[in-house]
Write a protein that holds these residues in place. Structure first.
Motif, PDB file in Angstrom:
ATOM      1  N   CYS A  63      51.200  33.984  15.738  1.00 48.48           N
ATOM      2  CA  CYS A  63      51.722  35.442  15.747  1.00 48.48           C
ATOM      3  C   CYS A  63      51.931  35.847  17.281  1.00 48.48           C
ATOM      4  O   CYS A  63      51.318  35.549  18.065  1.00 48.48           O
ATOM      5  CB  CYS A  63      50.543  36.213  15.025  1.00 48.48           C
ATOM      6  N   GLY A  64      53.117  36.433  17.061  1.00 45.80           N
ATOM      7  CA  GLY A  64      53.541  36.909  18.341  1.00 45.80           C
ATOM      8  C   GLY A  64      52.792  38.459  18.629  1.00 45.80           C
ATOM      9  O   GLY A  64      52.132  39.123  17.904  1.00 45.80           O
ATOM     10  N   GLY A  65      53.282  39.034  19.761  1.00 41.70           N
ATOM     11  CA  GLY A  65      52.896  40.199  20.075  1.00 41.70           C
ATOM     12  C   GLY A  65      51.959  40.157  21.344  1.00 41.70           C
ATOM     13  O   GLY A  65      51.115  39.069  21.651  1.00 41.70           O
ATOM     14  N   LYS A  66      51.531  41.384  21.855  1.00 39.53           N
ATOM     15  CA  LYS A  66      50.566  41.480  23.006  1.00 39.53           C
ATOM     16  C   LYS A  66      49.815  42.684  22.801  1.00 39.53           C
ATOM     17  O   LYS A  66      50.278  43.828  23.274  1.00 39.53           O
ATOM     18  CB  LYS A  66      51.156  41.375  24.377  1.00 39.53           C
TER      19      LYS A  66
ATOM     20  N   ASN B 170      50.151  47.337  23.732  1.00 37.46           N
ATOM     21  CA  ASN B 170      50.756  48.091  22.714  1.00 37.46           C
ATOM     22  C   ASN B 170      51.994  47.306  22.118  1.00 37.46           C
ATOM     23  O   ASN B 170      52.703  48.199  21.322  1.00 37.46           O
ATOM     24  CB  ASN B 170      51.205  49.478  23.455  1.00 37.46           C
ATOM     25  N   ASP B 171      51.775  45.989  21.756  1.00 44.27           N
ATOM     26  CA  ASP B 171      52.878  45.434  21.274  1.00 44.27           C
ATOM     27  C   ASP B 171      52.134  44.576  19.974  1.00 44.27           C
ATOM     28  O   ASP B 171      51.480  43.804  20.236  1.00 44.27           O
ATOM     29  CB  ASP B 171      53.672  44.338  22.459  1.00 44.27           C
ATOM     30  N   ASP B 172      52.532  44.930  18.847  1.00 42.23           N
ATOM     31  CA  ASP B 172      51.843  44.582  17.725  1.00 42.23           C
ATOM     32  C   ASP B 172      52.749  42.932  17.102  1.00 42.23           C
ATOM     33  O   ASP B 172      52.314  42.616  16.155  1.00 42.23           O
ATOM     34  CB  ASP B 172      51.633  45.159  16.307  1.00 42.23           C
ATOM     35  N   GLY B 173      53.776  42.697  17.850  1.00 42.68           N
ATOM     36  CA  GLY B 173      54.827  41.702  17.220  1.00 42.68           C
ATOM     37  C   GLY B 173      55.656  42.006  16.540  1.00 42.68           C
ATOM     38  O   GLY B 173      56.467  41.123  16.181  1.00 42.68           O
ATOM     39  N   ILE B 174      56.031  43.513  16.092  1.00 48.49           N
ATOM     40  CA  ILE B 174      56.912  43.751  15.071  1.00 48.49           C
ATOM     41  C   ILE B 174      58.316  43.466  15.648  1.00 48.49           C
ATOM     42  O   ILE B 174      59.150  43.128  14.944  1.00 48.49           O
ATOM     43  CB  ILE B 174      56.625  45.056  14.751  1.00 48.49           C
TER      44      ILE B 174
ATOM     45  N   TRP C 195      56.582  39.324  14.034  1.00 43.52           N
ATOM     46  CA  TRP C 195      55.447  38.633  14.156  1.00 43.52           C
ATOM     47  C   TRP C 195      55.475  37.144  14.360  1.00 43.52           C
ATOM     48  O   TRP C 195      54.297  36.483  14.224  1.00 43.52           O
ATOM     49  CB  TRP C 195      54.579  38.905  12.678  1.00 43.52           C
ATOM     50  N   LEU C 196      56.635  36.879  14.836  1.00 43.22           N
ATOM     51  CA  LEU C 196      56.716  35.713  15.551  1.00 43.22           C
ATOM     52  C   LEU C 196      56.616  35.583  16.944  1.00 43.22           C
ATOM     53  O   LEU C 196      56.802  36.624  17.470  1.00 43.22           O
ATOM     54  CB  LEU C 196      57.970  35.072  14.762  1.00 43.22           C
TER      55      LEU C 196
END
Length: 662
Positions: free
Chosen positions: A416-419, A423-427, A431-432
Motif C-alpha cells: 500500500c502506498g502513501g506516507k 498527511n498522505d493516505d496513498g489516494i 493506494w498503490l
C-alpha cells in the motif's frame, strides 16, 4: 325491549367459525386479509376480529403470530431478508413484528405530514423496504404516497437551517429523503417532472453534489478549512432501528453520494450536434482536422443513452415467468450470480461484486470554475449568489475500457502506498506505491515497486467472466485458517463428548486429541487422524454435521416458510486484493483525448480509486483521481480531483458519474 336474560344469552353466542380448528380459522382469516388490494395495512381482517370475542382472542396479534407472519410474507418482499439475515431472526414473531412496523409507517407516510415527529423513523422504514424491494415493497410505498412526501420534503425542508447564512445541513433525514427520491425515480416519473420542479431540485442538491470540502468522504487526511477539517469524516453515529423484531444499529447513506446521483439524473441532456460538424473521423481528416475533436458519430454514440442507470423496481408478480431452475436460484439462501430479482442488485452496500468494473464505462465529469469554486470553499457562510452559474461547471464526456485483476491467496499482494506521517493516505496513486511499474500480458499483471527492486513483483490474474481462477483450498491462507479453526472446534467437541461418556472424568492422555499447534501440518494431520480414530469415521464427513449441530436452530413457530431454507454461506475463491487497469478506446480518445488508468478497490468498504493519466497528446487535462462507489451494480459515482504533490493543499474537485455500456 330485551330482558337481562336475553342480553346475557346474546353475549355468550359465538360465530360458527369458532367451531373450526385453529389451522382452518387462520386460513379463513388469511383469505379475508388478502381479499382486496394487497397494498396497505390488512384492514379487512378487522371486521373478522370484531365478529366475536373468541375469534378475536384466537387471532389476536399476541396469540397468533403465524397469521400475521403469513400476511407479511404474502404482501411484502422476503427474498432479500432470507439471503441476508440469520435464521433465528426470521421466525413468525419477527415477521409479524415487521408487518406491524411497516403498516404503522405506511399509514403515517400516507398522511403526508412533514412536521411529524416520526418522519425520520418512517423514512428509515421506507429505506429498508427499498433495500429489500423486489416489487411488493415498492407497491406498498406507492400506496403510502411516498413519492409526493419526498418531493415536498426536498422542495420545502431540505434547506431548512438554523441560521439564514448557514450552509444546507447534512442530516440523516436529508440523506434518506434524497436517496429514496433517487431510488424511486423511473423514466416515466423523470419525464413527468415539470421543468420548474427539475430546476428547483437541481439547485437544492447542488451544494451537496459540488462542494467537496463540505461532503463526508472516506479518506484519512486532515487539512484545516473555514468549514473545519477537510475531508470531513463520518462519526460513527449509529441509529437504532427496529428490523424484524430486532434492534438494528445503522448509519445513514452518504448524502453527498445520493445528491450526486440525483444531480446527474436531472442534469444530463444529450449534447447538441452542430449542423456543420464532420460526419465521422474520415470526414474530419478529409477536412484537415487531424487533432483531437468530436464528430457527429461521436456525439450520436454518446447521446444514445444516459450515463445514469436508474434501478429496476420490479412488480408484484415479477417472478411469474421464471423457469423452475430460475426460481430455485432466486429462492437460494444466499446470493448467486445470475439472480434477476431487483434486490439482488443492492442499491448501496459496503461490498464489491467481482467483475463489476470489467468492460466499457461511459459517463461525464463536471469541472467547476476554479476561482468561483475556491471562493465557495473559503466561505464560512453560504454564498448568497450560489447558483447554476456560481460556480459555473464545464461538462466533459468520459469513456474508459476497464479490466479487473485479482490477487489470489497466497500470492504476494502489492504494498500500500502513501506516507501517513506526511498527511498522505496513498489516494494520489490509488493506494498503490507512488513509484511502480505495471506489466500486463496473457491474462497476468505484474506490479513492481520501483523503490523496492529487491522484492518480487506482485502477481494478479485478469478476471474473465465464467473462468475459474487459480484458487487452491490446500494453499489458500483463508481456507487453511478456516480448516484449522474448524478442527479446533471439533477437537473441543470430541473432548466434551469423551468427558460426558466417562462420567465427568477427563479423557486419558493417550486418547485425548490435541488441537493444531505450532508444529505445522504434521501435527494437524495427527490431530485429524486421532479424531477420526476416536469417532470411527472420517472427520471431513462429520465436520459439516457438527457445525450444523452447533448452529442455532430455527423457531418452531416458523411453520409457513414452505421450501425455503434460511442461512448464510460464504464460499472462498481466494481473492485477497483487486486492482484495475484500463484506457480509452482509440476512437473515444480521438474525440475526447487519450488516457490510461490504474486503480485499486478498498477491501473493507468497496471504495474504488482510479488514477487517470493523459497520454497523446496530453491536452489541457492533468492527472485526475476518481474516487467513488458502485451503486446498484450499474453506476460508478463519486468525486474526481486533480493530483497534487502538496498533501496539505485542497485541490480542485468535482463530481462524476459513469455506467457500464451493456
Amino acid at each position: 325491549m330485551s330482558t337481562p336474560s336475553t342480553i346475557r344469552s346474546m353475549a355468550i353466542q359465538s360465530s360458527p367459525l369458532c367451531t373450526l380448528p385453529l389451522e382452518l380459522l387462520v386460513e379463513v382469516a388469511l383469505q379475508v386479509a388478502l381479499l382486496r388490494t394487497p397494498a396497505g395495512p390488512p384492514s379487512d381482517i378487522v371486521s373478522l376480529l370484531l365478529s366475536c370475542k373468541e375469534i378475536h382472542d384466537s387471532l389476536s396479534f399476541a396469540h397468533c403470530a403465524t397469521l400475521y407472519a403469513r400476511i407479511y410474507q404474502s404482501n411484502f418482499d422476503i427474498r432479500a431478508p432470507r439471503r441476508r439475515m440469520d435464521s433465528d431472526d426470521l421466525h413468525a414473531q419477527n415477521y409479524a413484528a415487521q408487518l406491524r412496523k411497516c403498516c404503522i409507517a405506511l399509514k403515517r407516510l400516507r398522511r403526508g405530514d412533514l412536521e411529524s415527529e416520526f418522519l425520520q423513523d418512517d423514512l428509515w422504514t421506507a429505506w429498508l423496504m427499498a433495500l429489500e424491494n423486489d416489487g411488493k415493497n415498492g407497491e406498498q410505498l406507492d400506496w403510502a404516497g411516498l413519492d409526493d412526501v419526498l418531493r415536498r420534503f426536498i422542495l420545502e425542508k431540505l434547506w431548512e437551517v438554523h441560521e439564514p447564512d448557514d450552509w444546507p445541513q447534512e442530516s440523516a433525514v436529508n440523506a434518506l429523503a434524497i436517496w429514496l427520491f433517487w431510488y424511486r425515480l423511473s423514466s416515466d416519473k423523470l419525464y413527468a417532472l415539470s421543468n420548474e420542479q427539475r430546476s428547483a431540485i437541481l439547485e437544492l442538491v447542488r451544494p451537496y453534489a459540488l462542494i467537496a470540502p463540505r461532503a463526508l468522504l472516506t479518506e484519512r487526511q486532515k487539512v484545516p478549512t473555514p468549514h473545519g477539517f477537510w475531508p470531513l469524516y463520518r462519526i460513527p453515529e449509529d441509529h437504532s432501528v427496529k428490523h424484524y423484531g430486532n434492534q438494528l444499529y445503522i448509519t445513514e447513506p452518504l448524502l453527498a453520494l445520493g445528491a450526486q446521483l440525483l444531480f446527474f439524473t436531472l442534469y444530463w441532456q444529450p449534447l447538441i450536434i452542430p449542423p456543420n460538424m464532420p460526419a465521422n473521423r474520415a470526414d474530419a481528416e478529409s477536412r484537415g482536422r487531424t487533432g483531437v475533436g468530436e464528430t457527429r458519430a461521436d456525439l450520436e454514440e454518446y447521446n444514445a443513452s444516459s450515463p445514469v442507470k436508474l434501478l429496476e423496481k420490479g412488480d408484484w408478480d415479477w417472478d411469474r415467468d421464471l423457469s423452475v431452475e430460475e426460481r430455485e436460484r432466486e429462492d437460494a439462501p444466499r446470493w448467486r450470480r445470475g439472480m434477476r430479482s431487483p434486490s439482488a442488485r443492492p442499491m448501496f452496500v459496503a461490498t464489491y461484486e467481482f467483475g463489476t468494473l470489467t468492460g466499457l464505462w461511459k459517463g461525464l465529469h463536471l469541472s467547476p470554475h476554479p476561482e468561483q469554486y475556491f471562493a465557495a470553499v473559503r466561505s464560512v457562510n453560504f454564498p448568497a449568489d450560489f447558483s447554476a452559474e456560481n460556480p459555473h461547471v464545464f461538462m466533459h464526456p468520459v469513456y474508459l475500457q476497464l479490466r479487473e485483476h485479482h490477487s489470489i491467496s497466497p500470492a504476494r499482494r502489492a504494498p500500500c502506498g502513501g506516507k501517513p506521517n506526511d498527511n498522505d493516505d496513498g489516494i494520489n496513486h490509488a493506494w498503490l506505491p507512488s513509484s511502480h511499474e505495471l506489466r500486463e500480458a496473457n491474462g497476468i499483471v505484474r506490479l513492481r515497486d520501483l523503490q523496492r527492486l529487491s522484492e518480487p513483483a506482485a502477481v494478479y490474474e485478469t478476471y474473465v467472466e465464467g473462468r475459474k481462477n487459480s484458487h487452491d483450498p490446500e494453499t489458500c491462507n483463508v481456507c487453511v485458517a478456516k480448516q484449522k479453526a474448524a478442527d479446533a472446534i471439533l477437537t473441543a467437541k470430541v473432548e466434551r463428548h469423551q468427558k460426558k461418556a466417562s462420567g465427568g472424568a477427563s479423557p486419558s492422555r493417550k486418547s485425548r486429541v490435541h488441537s493444531p499447534g505450532a508444529d505445522g501440518e504434521r501435527e494437524l494431520e495427527n490431530t485429524r487422524s486421532s479424531i477420526s480414530a476416536v469417532l470411527g469415521q472420517d472427520v471431513d464427513n462429520l465436520l459439516g454435521d457438527v457445525l450444523r449441530e452447533d448452529s442455532p436452530s430455527s423457531s418452531e413457530d416458523d411453520d409457513y416458510e414452505g421450501e425455503y431454507t434460511i442461512g448464510r454461506e460464504v464460499t472462498c475463491v481466494g481473492v485477497q486484493d483487486i486492482i484495475i487497469t484500463g484506457e480509452t478506446r482509440p476512437h473515444h480518445g480521438d474525440a475526447w483525448y487519450h488516457f490510461q488508468c490504474y486503480g485499486r478497490i478498498r477491501q473493507w468498504d468497496g471504495l474504488v480509486a482510479l488514477v487517470r493519466v493523459p497520454q497523446r497528446p496530453p491536452g489541457h487535462f492533468g492527472v485526475y483521481i476518481f474516487r467513488g462507489y458502485i451503486v446498484g451494480g450499474r453506476n460508478f459515482v463519486g468525486s474526481w480531483r486533480v493530483r497534487t504533490a502538496n498533501t496539505l493543499a485542497i485541490p480542485l474537485e468535482g463530481p462524476f458519474i459513469m455506467s457500464r455500456v451493456e
